[in-house]
Design a protein around this motif. Structure first.
Motif, mmCIF file in Angstrom:
data_model
loop_
_atom_site.group_PDB
_atom_site.id
_atom_site.type_symbol
_atom_site.label_atom_id
_atom_site.label_comp_id
_atom_site.label_asym_id
_atom_site.label_seq_id
_atom_site.Cartn_x
_atom_site.Cartn_y
_atom_site.Cartn_z
ATOM 1 N N ASN A 8 -3.727 2.557 23.884
ATOM 2 C CA ASN A 8 -3.843 1.830 23.571
ATOM 3 C C ASN A 8 -3.630 1.145 21.923
ATOM 4 N N ILE A 9 -3.470 1.912 21.199
ATOM 5 C CA ILE A 9 -3.740 1.304 19.404
ATOM 6 C C ILE A 9 -2.098 0.861 19.080
ATOM 7 N N VAL A 10 -2.227 -0.552 18.792
ATOM 8 C CA VAL A 10 -1.138 -0.733 18.454
ATOM 9 C C VAL A 10 -0.133 -0.808 17.122
ATOM 10 N N TYR A 11 -1.000 -1.523 16.624
ATOM 11 C CA TYR A 11 -1.314 -0.821 14.770
ATOM 12 C C TYR A 11 -1.633 -1.216 14.582
ATOM 13 N N ALA A 12 -2.173 -0.712 12.866
ATOM 14 C CA ALA A 12 -3.785 -0.640 12.127
ATOM 15 C C ALA A 12 -3.310 -0.426 10.920
ATOM 16 N N THR A 13 -2.832 -1.830 10.154
ATOM 17 C CA THR A 13 -2.978 -2.199 9.113
ATOM 18 C C THR A 13 -3.549 -2.009 7.700
ATOM 19 N N SER A 64 -0.875 -19.765 2.487
ATOM 20 C CA SER A 64 -1.589 -20.922 2.029
ATOM 21 C C SER A 64 -2.668 -19.542 1.483
ATOM 22 N N ASN A 65 -3.469 -18.292 1.684
ATOM 23 C CA ASN A 65 -4.234 -17.368 1.417
ATOM 24 C C ASN A 65 -3.864 -17.437 -0.090
ATOM 25 N N GLU A 66 -4.465 -17.830 -0.585
ATOM 26 C CA GLU A 66 -4.795 -17.728 -2.159
ATOM 27 C C GLU A 66 -4.675 -15.895 -2.678
ATOM 28 N N ASP A 67 -5.647 -15.591 -1.863
ATOM 29 C CA ASP A 67 -6.212 -14.360 -1.970
ATOM 30 C C ASP A 67 -4.644 -12.770 -1.964
ATOM 31 N N ILE A 68 -3.653 -13.707 -1.171
ATOM 32 C CA ILE A 68 -2.916 -12.727 -1.253
ATOM 33 C C ILE A 68 -2.335 -12.234 -2.421
ATOM 34 N N ASP A 69 -1.689 -11.102 -3.220
ATOM 35 C CA ASP A 69 -0.998 -10.703 -3.777
ATOM 36 C C ASP A 69 0.245 -10.411 -3.507
ATOM 37 N N LEU A 70 1.458 -11.345 -3.432
ATOM 38 C CA LEU A 70 2.417 -10.079 -2.852
ATOM 39 C C LEU A 70 3.115 -8.919 -4.290
ATOM 40 N N PHE A 71 2.849 -9.169 -5.237
ATOM 41 C CA PHE A 71 2.697 -8.205 -5.982
ATOM 42 C C PHE A 71 2.310 -7.120 -6.140
ATOM 43 N N ARG A 72 1.746 -7.005 -5.029
ATOM 44 C CA ARG A 72 0.761 -5.960 -4.302
ATOM 45 C C ARG A 72 1.205 -4.643 -3.014
ATOM 46 N N THR A 73 1.566 -6.058 -2.209
ATOM 47 C CA THR A 73 1.848 -5.821 -1.356
ATOM 48 C C THR A 73 2.786 -4.149 -0.564
ATOM 49 N N ARG A 74 3.220 -4.455 -1.337
ATOM 50 C CA ARG A 74 3.824 -3.133 -1.178
ATOM 51 C C ARG A 74 2.831 -1.414 -1.090
ATOM 52 N N LEU A 75 1.035 -2.650 -1.975
ATOM 53 C CA LEU A 75 0.600 -1.191 -1.540
ATOM 54 C C LEU A 75 0.048 -1.238 0.159
ATOM 55 N N ASN A 76 0.371 -1.673 0.754
ATOM 56 C CA ASN A 76 -0.243 -2.761 2.015
ATOM 57 C C ASN A 76 -0.124 -0.592 3.001
ATOM 58 N N TYR A 77 -0.599 -0.644 4.142
ATOM 59 C CA TYR A 77 0.060 0.982 4.515
ATOM 60 C C TYR A 77 -0.156 0.471 6.715
ATOM 61 N N ASP A 78 0.481 0.968 6.916
ATOM 62 C CA ASP A 78 0.114 1.337 8.319
ATOM 63 C C ASP A 78 -0.373 2.623 8.983
ATOM 64 N N LEU A 79 -1.891 2.988 9.151
ATOM 65 C CA LEU A 79 -2.199 4.237 10.238
ATOM 66 C C LEU A 79 -1.668 4.301 10.858
ATOM 67 N N ASN A 93 1.806 3.395 12.538
ATOM 68 C CA ASN A 93 2.765 4.044 12.365
ATOM 69 C C ASN A 93 4.050 3.551 10.951
ATOM 70 N N LYS A 94 4.500 3.532 11.038
ATOM 71 C CA LYS A 94 5.256 4.774 9.791
ATOM 72 C C LYS A 94 6.354 3.622 9.502
ATOM 73 N N GLN A 95 6.343 2.692 10.151
ATOM 74 C CA GLN A 95 7.121 1.214 9.580
ATOM 75 C C GLN A 95 6.657 -0.125 10.192
ATOM 76 N N ASN A 96 7.501 -1.363 10.087
ATOM 77 C CA ASN A 96 7.182 -2.187 10.845
ATOM 78 C C ASN A 96 7.605 -2.310 12.595
#
Length: 244
Positions: A143-148, A56-71, A73-76
């Motif tokens: 204690n860190i679980v994720y850093a997306t 529902s968030n119109e700010d999200i551009d799924l074509f750019r999602t590949r640029l996201n990363y996690d500091l 974890n190496k994978q989801n």
């Protein structure tokens, strides 16, 4: 004698716009927290790791999602499994964990779009890496679980999750977030740390001033817009008093 100058609205408007620009174009170091119980962890994971098909968030551009990363974890990952694992390995309490216990503190770390554009992609990454180091030192790396880091929205930001397990083995978010004083100290410390690393940012809006203990991204955007409108009214009032 004091000379008084008056300006017409036509002459004053350019000066006001310049004054307004100088006073409003300030970037802030933003560090917000949100306490999470186990019943929202899956929803949080799906949002952060972009596992949903539609948003529902119109700010999200799924074509750019590949640029996201996690500091962190190496994978989801499966958030709940990772949190449960940390609690099983390190929780030393005699009582069983309550269903309504806070099992995750999500830190949302960002600034504004203008700031990130001005420093470029390399420094943007370093900003989040330094923020990660700050959280690691403050809450403990264990204690860190994720850093997306999300780069597929208008403004880059990081969702960083922490399981609040203390050094003596208690599950206790209050040790870090109990009361306005601790929240203010946390935000003060983040600002001091991040500016010491070469990022020219002002201190973000204090939770003491906003009277907000925790704030999510949507609430943050609303609060920021409200503060900017308030600042604009203040500048306008000051200009009118000077030029009247």
């Amino acid at each position: 004698t004091t000379e008084i100058y008056t300006l017409s609205l036509h002459d004053a408007l350019p000066i006001y716009k310049l004054y307004k620009k100088e006073n409003l174009e300030v970037s802030y170091a933003i560090f917000r927290t949100q306490k999470m119980q186990s019943n929202v962890i899956e929803k949080c994971q799906k949002h952060n790791q972009r596992e949903n098909k539609f948003y529902s968030n119109e700010d999200i551009d799924l074509f750019r999602t590949r640029l996201n990363y996690d500091l962190h974890n190496k994978q989801n990952i499966n958030y709940k499994s990772e949190i449960d694992k940390k609690i099983k390995e390190r929780y030393k309490g005699k009582k069983s964990i309550r269903k309504d216990a806070v099992v995750n503190i999500e830190c949302v770390i960002t600034s504004d779009e203008k700031f990130f554009k001005s420093i470029g992609s390399s420094e943007t990454k370093r900003y989040f890496e330094e923020a990660y180091k700050f959280v690691s030192h403050t809450f403990g790396t264990d204690n860190i679980v994720y850093a997306t880091v999300h780069l597929d929205e208008t403004t880059p930001h990081m969702h960083l999750g922490v399981t609040p397990i203390t050094k003596d083995g208690r599950l206790c978010a209050k040790d870090w977030l109990d009361g306005k004083k601790k929240l203010k100290e946390l935000q003060d410390n983040f600002h001091s740390y991040i500016t010491s690393k070469g990022f020219n940012l002002e201190r973000g809006i204090s939770s003491e001033k906003t009277e907000a203990k925790n704030i999510n991204k949507r609430e943050y955007k609303k609060q920021l817009a409200k503060d900017l409108r308030s600042e604009e009214r203040r500048v306008g009032k000051e200009c009118r008093s000077r030029w009247s």
